[in-house]
Design an enzyme around this catalytic site. Structure first.
Site, PDB file in Angstrom:
ATOM      1  N   ASP A  82       0.859  -1.186   0.000  1.00  0.00           N
ATOM      2  CA  ASP A  82       0.000   0.000   0.000  1.00  0.00           C
ATOM      3  C   ASP A  82       0.892   1.231   0.000  1.00  0.00           C
ATOM      4  O   ASP A  82       1.653   1.458   0.939  1.00  0.00           O
ATOM      5  CB  ASP A  82      -0.900  -0.022   1.237  1.00  0.00           C
ATOM      6  N   ARG A 140      -0.186   4.379  -0.161  1.00  0.00           N
ATOM      7  CA  ARG A 140      -0.919   5.591   0.211  1.00  0.00           C
ATOM      8  C   ARG A 140      -0.291   6.290   1.421  1.00  0.00           C
ATOM      9  O   ARG A 140       0.211   5.636   2.333  1.00  0.00           O
ATOM     10  CB  ARG A 140      -2.381   5.259   0.508  1.00  0.00           C
TER      11      ARG A 140
END
Length: 250
Positions: A151, A153
């Site tokens: 991930d 983000r």
């Protein structure tokens, strides 16, 4: 005429500059506010400028959230294939709609729409990851094969947006502990978590299971032949699916 609190933020932030949040020293400011009636209900839409990536993040605000504490907040990362195209490979569109509905069910709330397509790897790379998943990789393995982390983000932008809205603390609508951790690191107190589990369908069930098994999302998996997830109702009927021996209505 007295301006409402959100429009006052536009004036406040006209010349805003700060040291920024996170490793990228990202600074945001409120630049525009307007009414936005939706199929879920009425919201105020707040547009943000930032000094780093040129992406236009927004907030959907319900009720008097400016300066409030324990505000229900949902962080939603952009998903063109799900949010716009109605893809069944993920639960993103349902997460968006149900997140807005959950916020409307409270006195106040905020949904941040963050331009972080494909868990931060971008649209083209997400489609490349889809192709790898069709060869048998799960979502985590596909991202790693493309040279990314599970991930990518970064919620520093979300934290700054909440600070800009003067939200004092949040009740985070999420199953993702990383969101809670990152907000806390950027001085956004998370006083409660509201579970946000969406019923799976035949196309995204393995994706949701991978979220829980590989990415640590707080989704309880239940064993058995007809495995399903706790806190979920039956899978939704999708146009074209065969249900009870017949085709579901369009």
């Amino acid at each position: 005429m007295t301006l409402d609190p959100l429009r006052q933020l536009v004036l406040r932030d006209h010349d805003h500059e700060c040291g920024g949040f996170g490793a990228a020293k990202l600074c945001v400011k409120v630049v525009a506010v307007a009414d936005l009636p939706t199929r879920v209900g009425h919201f105020r839409i707040v547009a943000f400028w930032n000094n780093r990536d040129g992406k236009e993040h927004i907030a959907m605000v319900h009720g008097d959230a400016v300066g409030a504490s324990a505000v229900p907040v949902r962080l939603h990362s952009e998903c063109l294939t799900g949010d716009v195209m109605g893809s069944l490979r993920c639960d993103c569109r349902d997460q968006l709609v149900e997140g807005l509905a959950a916020i409307r069910a409270h006195e106040r709330g905020v949904l941040l729409y963050l331009r972080q397509e494909g868990r931060g790897i971008g649209l083209v790379n997400k489609i490349r990851a889809y192709a790898l998943q069709e060869q048998g990789l799960d979502t985590v393995e596909a991202n790693l094969a493309l040279g990314f982390r599970d991930d990518e983000r970064d919620y520093a932008v979300a934290a700054h947006m909440l600070h800009s809205l003067e939200v004092r603390s949040v009740r985070l609508i999420t199953n993702n502990p990383d969101k809670m951790r990152q907000l806390a690191e950027h001085r956004v107190p998370v006083v409660d978590r509201i579970p946000h589990v969406i019923p799976p369908n035949e196309f995204n069930r393995f994706y949701l299971e991978t979220k829980a098994r590989r990415s640590g999302h707080l989704i309880e998996l239940v064993g058995g032949e007809n495995r399903r997830m706790a806190e979920q109702s039956d899978p939704p009927i999708v146009a074209g699916m065969v249900v009870d021996g017949g085709e579901s209505p369009a």
